[in-house]
Motif scaffolding. Structure first.
Motif, mmCIF file in Angstrom:
data_model
loop_
_atom_site.group_PDB
_atom_site.id
_atom_site.type_symbol
_atom_site.label_atom_id
_atom_site.label_comp_id
_atom_site.label_asym_id
_atom_site.label_seq_id
_atom_site.Cartn_x
_atom_site.Cartn_y
_atom_site.Cartn_z
ATOM 1 N N VAL A 42 70.863 21.049 33.785
ATOM 2 C CA VAL A 42 69.997 20.442 32.878
ATOM 3 C C VAL A 42 69.328 19.215 33.490
ATOM 4 N N THR A 43 68.031 19.250 33.417
ATOM 5 C CA THR A 43 67.105 18.256 34.056
ATOM 6 C C THR A 43 66.430 17.505 32.890
ATOM 7 N N VAL A 44 66.451 16.071 32.725
ATOM 8 C CA VAL A 44 65.662 15.217 31.794
ATOM 9 C C VAL A 44 64.780 14.273 32.510
ATOM 10 N N SER A 45 63.724 14.567 32.232
ATOM 11 C CA SER A 45 62.773 13.570 32.811
ATOM 12 C C SER A 45 62.457 12.437 32.021
ATOM 13 N N SER A 46 62.142 11.215 32.518
ATOM 14 C CA SER A 46 61.735 10.105 31.590
ATOM 15 C C SER A 46 60.353 9.965 31.568
ATOM 16 N N GLN B 100 86.719 35.069 31.486
ATOM 17 C CA GLN B 100 85.606 34.978 32.158
ATOM 18 C C GLN B 100 84.493 34.417 31.677
ATOM 19 N N LEU B 101 83.721 33.469 31.977
ATOM 20 C CA LEU B 101 82.551 32.651 31.332
ATOM 21 C C LEU B 101 81.307 32.533 32.079
ATOM 22 N N GLN B 102 80.447 32.545 31.399
ATOM 23 C CA GLN B 102 78.905 32.689 31.968
ATOM 24 C C GLN B 102 78.019 31.645 30.955
ATOM 25 N N ALA B 103 77.724 30.648 31.779
ATOM 26 C CA ALA B 103 76.888 29.705 30.936
ATOM 27 C C ALA B 103 75.488 29.886 31.096
ATOM 28 N N SER B 104 74.267 29.574 30.288
ATOM 29 C CA SER B 104 72.985 29.837 30.448
ATOM 30 C C SER B 104 72.224 28.867 29.415
ATOM 31 N N GLY B 105 71.054 28.706 29.698
ATOM 32 C CA GLY B 105 70.293 28.006 28.901
ATOM 33 C C GLY B 105 69.580 26.650 29.409
ATOM 34 N N GLY B 106 70.018 26.126 30.621
ATOM 35 C CA GLY B 106 69.634 25.262 31.162
ATOM 36 C C GLY B 106 68.410 25.050 31.456
ATOM 37 N N GLY B 107 67.787 23.810 31.868
ATOM 38 C CA GLY B 107 66.200 23.759 32.133
ATOM 39 C C GLY B 107 65.848 22.353 32.247
ATOM 40 N N PHE B 108 64.426 22.167 32.246
ATOM 41 C CA PHE B 108 63.953 21.053 32.598
ATOM 42 C C PHE B 108 63.112 20.446 31.213
ATOM 43 N N VAL B 109 63.612 19.464 30.630
ATOM 44 C CA VAL B 109 63.011 18.727 29.518
ATOM 45 C C VAL B 109 62.695 17.552 29.543
ATOM 46 N N GLN B 110 61.670 16.972 28.750
ATOM 47 C CA GLN B 110 61.424 15.368 28.705
ATOM 48 C C GLN B 110 62.441 14.693 27.864
ATOM 49 N N ALA B 111 62.514 13.643 28.281
ATOM 50 C CA ALA B 111 63.516 12.667 27.262
ATOM 51 C C ALA B 111 62.965 12.733 25.772
ATOM 52 N N GLY B 112 63.947 12.616 25.045
ATOM 53 C CA GLY B 112 63.628 13.057 23.328
ATOM 54 C C GLY B 112 63.745 14.392 23.069
ATOM 55 N N GLY B 113 63.671 15.595 24.020
ATOM 56 C CA GLY B 113 63.536 16.766 23.674
ATOM 57 C C GLY B 113 65.015 17.402 23.424
ATOM 58 N N SER B 114 65.165 18.736 23.366
ATOM 59 C CA SER B 114 66.386 19.387 22.863
ATOM 60 C C SER B 114 66.343 20.574 23.927
ATOM 61 N N LEU B 115 67.699 21.262 24.111
ATOM 62 C CA LEU B 115 68.050 22.309 24.540
ATOM 63 C C LEU B 115 69.118 22.586 24.121
ATOM 64 N N ARG B 116 69.287 24.151 24.026
ATOM 65 C CA ARG B 116 70.605 24.713 23.503
ATOM 66 C C ARG B 116 71.274 25.545 24.745
ATOM 67 N N LEU B 117 72.592 25.093 25.091
ATOM 68 C CA LEU B 117 73.221 25.770 25.972
ATOM 69 C C LEU B 117 74.181 26.873 25.357
ATOM 70 N N SER B 118 74.369 28.272 26.058
ATOM 71 C CA SER B 118 75.197 29.102 25.666
ATOM 72 C C SER B 118 76.115 29.396 26.766
ATOM 73 N N ASN C 66 70.414 17.310 21.445
ATOM 74 C CA ASN C 66 69.136 16.562 21.079
ATOM 75 C C ASN C 66 69.065 15.381 21.580
ATOM 76 N N SER C 67 67.476 14.660 21.375
ATOM 77 C CA SER C 67 67.549 13.498 21.803
ATOM 78 C C SER C 67 67.869 13.374 23.177
ATOM 79 N N LEU C 68 67.488 13.908 23.981
ATOM 80 C CA LEU C 68 68.207 13.913 25.421
ATOM 81 C C LEU C 68 67.609 12.854 26.080
ATOM 82 N N LYS C 69 68.375 12.354 27.022
ATOM 83 C CA LYS C 69 68.148 11.127 27.980
ATOM 84 C C LYS C 69 68.229 11.707 29.333
ATOM 85 N N PRO C 70 67.512 10.835 30.254
ATOM 86 C CA PRO C 70 67.583 11.027 31.498
ATOM 87 C C PRO C 70 68.977 11.130 31.960
#
Length: 127
Positions: free
Chosen positions: A123-127, A2-20, A83-87
């Motif tokens: 995961v939402t990446v804004s421009s 069984q799998l449970q994902a987490s760590g998503g969110g809102f970030v601006q372009a060029g930012g970073s997120l870490r999913l688990s 890293n270096s997230l894009k829309p």
């Protein structure tokens, strides 16, 4: 497993997120793990995969050199450092598990190849 994902969110372009992705159940270390994503109105697509022991990784061309998949078998967890997230990275991200082999020669990347799925994290990446 069984799998449970987490760590998503809102970030601006060029930012970073870490999913688990936390796994429960039997023998996590016998599963190859992967991340997929699905944008609105599009099919689910492969992002990255990692072998049982973590020694081999495989990436979609669209995320190569920006995303890193890793795993900690002692904690039954797989990660996706973005890293270096894009829309265009905006999507629901899913972790998945398969007992099919993944090696330096390549990994399975098709949705039907994976029998266990997490619930997804947005995961939402804004421009």
């Amino acid at each position: 497993v069984q799998l449970q994902a987490s760590g998503g969110g809102f970030v601006q372009a060029g930012g970073s997120l870490r999913l688990s992705c936390a796994a429960s159940g039997r023998a996590f270390s016998t599963y190859s793990m992967a991340w997929f994503r699905q944008a609105p109105g599009k099919e689910r697509e492969f992002v990255a995969a990692i072998s049982w022991g973590g020694g081999s990784t495989y990436y979609a061309d669209s995320v190569k050199d920006r995303f890193t998949i890793s795993r900690d078998n002692a904690k039954n967890t797989v990660f996706l450092q973005m890293n270096s997230l894009k829309p265009e990275d905006t999507a629901v991200y899913y972790c998945a598990a398969t007992q099919k082999y993944c090696s330096g020669y390549g990994c399975y990347t098709g949705v039907p190849d994976f029998g266990s799925w997490g619930q997804g994290t947005l995961v939402t990446v804004s421009s």
